[in-house]
Design an enzyme around this catalytic site. Structure first.
Site, PDB file in Angstrom:
ATOM      1  N   CYS A  48      58.560  -3.109  11.908  1.00  0.00           N
ATOM      2  CA  CYS A  48      58.484  -4.479  12.176  1.00  0.00           C
ATOM      3  C   CYS A  48      57.015  -4.970  11.737  1.00  0.00           C
ATOM      4  O   CYS A  48      56.956  -4.842  10.420  1.00  0.00           O
ATOM      5  CB  CYS A  48      58.283  -4.808  13.826  1.00  0.00           C
ATOM      6  SG  CYS A  48      58.789  -6.623  14.116  1.00  0.00           S
TER       7      CYS A  48
ATOM      8  N   HIS B  39      63.938  -2.964  14.689  1.00  0.00           N
ATOM      9  CA  HIS B  39      63.410  -1.896  15.388  1.00  0.00           C
ATOM     10  C   HIS B  39      64.443  -0.692  15.565  1.00  0.00           C
ATOM     11  O   HIS B  39      65.206  -0.679  16.776  1.00  0.00           O
ATOM     12  CB  HIS B  39      63.037  -2.146  16.860  1.00  0.00           C
ATOM     13  CG  HIS B  39      61.843  -2.976  16.972  1.00  0.00           C
ATOM     14  ND1 HIS B  39      60.429  -2.674  17.069  1.00  0.00           N
ATOM     15  CD2 HIS B  39      61.634  -4.344  16.551  1.00  0.00           C
ATOM     16  CE1 HIS B  39      59.706  -3.786  16.784  1.00  0.00           C
ATOM     17  NE2 HIS B  39      60.395  -4.700  16.721  1.00  0.00           N
TER      18      HIS B  39
ATOM     19  N   GLU C  29      64.155   2.257  16.651  1.00  0.00           N
ATOM     20  CA  GLU C  29      64.079   2.993  17.946  1.00  0.00           C
ATOM     21  C   GLU C  29      64.585   2.482  18.959  1.00  0.00           C
ATOM     22  O   GLU C  29      64.976   3.415  20.022  1.00  0.00           O
ATOM     23  CB  GLU C  29      62.352   3.027  18.256  1.00  0.00           C
ATOM     24  CG  GLU C  29      62.227   1.572  18.637  1.00  0.00           C
ATOM     25  CD  GLU C  29      61.399   0.628  17.568  1.00  0.00           C
ATOM     26  OE1 GLU C  29      61.888   0.865  16.551  1.00  0.00           O
ATOM     27  OE2 GLU C  29      60.561  -0.089  18.097  1.00  0.00           O
TER      28      GLU C  29
END
Ligand code: GLN
Length: 528
Positions: free
Chosen positions: A378, A505, A507
């Site tokens: 990001c 993202h 994650e």
């Protein structure tokens, strides 16, 4: 089967790991074949954690449906693989907003609106949830005795009365060890349970957090003072990894105790083979790999999902993650090589605002020119893009409009749809969007030749497409594109070992049993 409800509360101190215990209970019941959901109720007034500084409660986790939530939802997803939604994260602010909006709408027909019953009824409605589940696990944030969590406790009390054995209360407390006395102390637990009983809630199960093993005599003492069965007093000792917790809870029969309380036949203990395989891998990983996290929040929880994604990816690559936070505010041209010395790879972290960005840009230059595997996420990706513009494309003043509204070379620009937005909170580009991968790119390889993927977002700014050709020509390729908005989602430099930035993202969607392919591939290259 009727839906059963498990309430998880905490006492004595915060940070006991209620989220991990809730996620573990979810995992264990799921392993028995039940349909489970886990939800978090937070007693603060913010509508959601989206506007909170990460220093307050750590990272803001984003669900697929684009809701900004508490980081505990990340644990729920990583442990169970269940995709959470906006219904899994509720705050006092949201409860009040619903009630107040209804009042303004005239729905209460002239009644006086009060905490009991109107707020508590709305809490109960949300606690009961929607959809058909065998188990709904509700974790309540905060600590017993907090003024602000009182309405949640009252709602639990009422629900337990209404639902009978279908509702179970799990209370997590702390058993401190006093070194001078060489003793473990149960008094705080007794007080915490008394407090809960004072609110009309008798806990069914106690989970005692402890740094030392608790013997049966101590557990018996707690059981008898707190009116809880001995088999319902379990301990949560410090573990080498949070992923050991479900197994430890299963060994002590936490899931079985819950089922007996409800009156469900317990049956055989599930083997959880994939989970154990994962734990074996984790225990056997000896070689260490050093990964740097360049960011501005010197707080572990601020990058929770990134840290866990890296940990998981390392385990699957048979290595042990050694994560090093590198404060981007302190990075200069003079010290960057020292600061990043010894790192096998570096993640440039997400973030907002000006603070620390020049350090991220210096780091990106160092990592690019020294060909050290680099993963920009990001804001991290945006800084890679800016660095490339400044040092390769020759636009010294290149910047993001977020940092410099007047920049003549706005290689990162505000998204069109964001220009008219003035309200904060839930207004960014949030949640899962499609990303089309360029065949033959490193990202495409990492995803296992997937043509289209879906990833979660949380941003207002984007790669400025008017510079795309220049980037492509000079070696930074735009290999992931959102087809609907023609938005650049992934940039990479193919001639580097691993230099990839994602606007999304990854994650948020890495789980224990399904680690994210980009993290896996990143670590694979770091280890080589
Ligand atoms: N601040 C950047 C944006 O809004 C990046 C956001 C982030 O890193 N989550 O686009």
């Amino acid at each position: 089967m009727k839906t059963n409800y498990i309430f998880v509360t905490g006492g004595v101190v915060s940070s006991l790991g209620k989220g991990i215990i809730s996620a573990s209970i979810g995992k264990l019941l799921q392993a028995r074949g039940y349909k489970v959901t886990i939800q978090k109720f937070d007693p603060y007034i913010n509508i959601d954690p989206g506007t909170l500084n990460p220093y307050e409660h750590g990272e803001c986790y984003v669900t697929e449906d684009g809701f900004e939530t508490d980081l505990d939802l990340g644990h729920y997803e990583r442990f169970t693989g269940i995709r959470t939604t906006r219904n899994n994260s509720i705050t006092t602010g949201r409860i009040y907003k619903t009630v107040i909006d209804r009042e303004r709408h005239g729905d209460y027909l002239g009644k006086t609106i009060q905490v009991v019953p109107h707020i508590t009824d709305e809490i109960k409605r949300r606690m009961l949830g929607e959809g058909s589940f065998d188990f709904v696990i509700t974790e309540v944030g905060g600590t017993i005795g907090d003024i602000e969590s009182a309405p949640f406790m009252e709602a639990i009390r009422q629900l337990r009365w209404e639902l009978g054995p279908q509702a179970v209360c799990v209370h997590l407390t702390y058993v401190p060890y006093l070194k001078a006395a060489d003793e473990l102390k149960t008094k705080p637990t007794q007080h915490s349970v008394k407090e809960l009983q004072g609110m009309g809630i008798q806990p069914d199960i106690l989970v005692l957090r402890t740094e030392r093993h608790l013997d049966d005599a101590l557990r018996m003492k707690v059981a008898s003072f707190c009116n809880v069965d001995l088999e319902c007093v379990v301990q949560s000792e410090d573990m080498p990894s949070i992923y050991e917790v479900p197994v430890s809870m299963q060994k002590q029969g936490l899931d079985a105790a819950i089922m007996r309380k409800i009156g469900i036949p317990v049956g055989e203990t599930p083997a959880m083979k994939p989970w154990h395989d994962f734990l074996d891998k984790q225990r056997n990983a000896k070689r260490e790999v050093h990964i740097g996290l360049v960011g501005k929040y010197d707080l572990q929880d601020a990058y929770k999902s990134i840290r866990e994604s890296l940990n998981l990816a390392c385990i699957y690559n048979d290595v042990k993650a050694r994560l090093h936070f590198v404060n981007s505010e302190e990075i200069t041209y003079q010290n960057v090589s020292d600061k990043l010395d010894g790192m096998a790879g570096v993640v440039i972290c997400p973030g907002f605002g000006q603070r620390g960005i020049e350090g991220k840009i210096i780091a990106a230059e160092y990592l690019r020119t020294n060909d050290i595997p680099t993963f920009g996420i990001c804001l991290g990706m945006q800084m890679m893009v800016i660095e490339f513009a400044r040092n390769v494309l020759g636009y010294e003043d290149a910047n993001s409009r977020e940092m410099d509204a007047q920049t003549p070379h706005n290689v990162i620009d505000i998204m069109e749809e964001q220009k008219s937005i003035t309200q904060l909170g839930g207004t960014m580009r949030l949640g899962a969007y499609e990303c089309e991968l360029r065949e033959g790119s490193k990202a495409y390889e990492a995803y296992g030749h997937e043509a289209m993927v879906r990833e979660r977002h949380r941003h207002r700014y984007e790669f400025n497409n008017s510079y795309k050709e220049e980037y492509e020509a000079k070696g930074m390729k735009c290999v992931g594109i959102n087809p609907a908005a023609n938005l650049v989602e992934i940039v990479e430099m193919p001639e580097k070992r691993w230099y990839i930035g994602t606007q999304f993202h990854p994650e948020y969607s890495s789980t224990v049993l399904h680690p994210h392919p980009l993290f896996l591939n990143f670590i694979k290259v770091c280890v080589e």
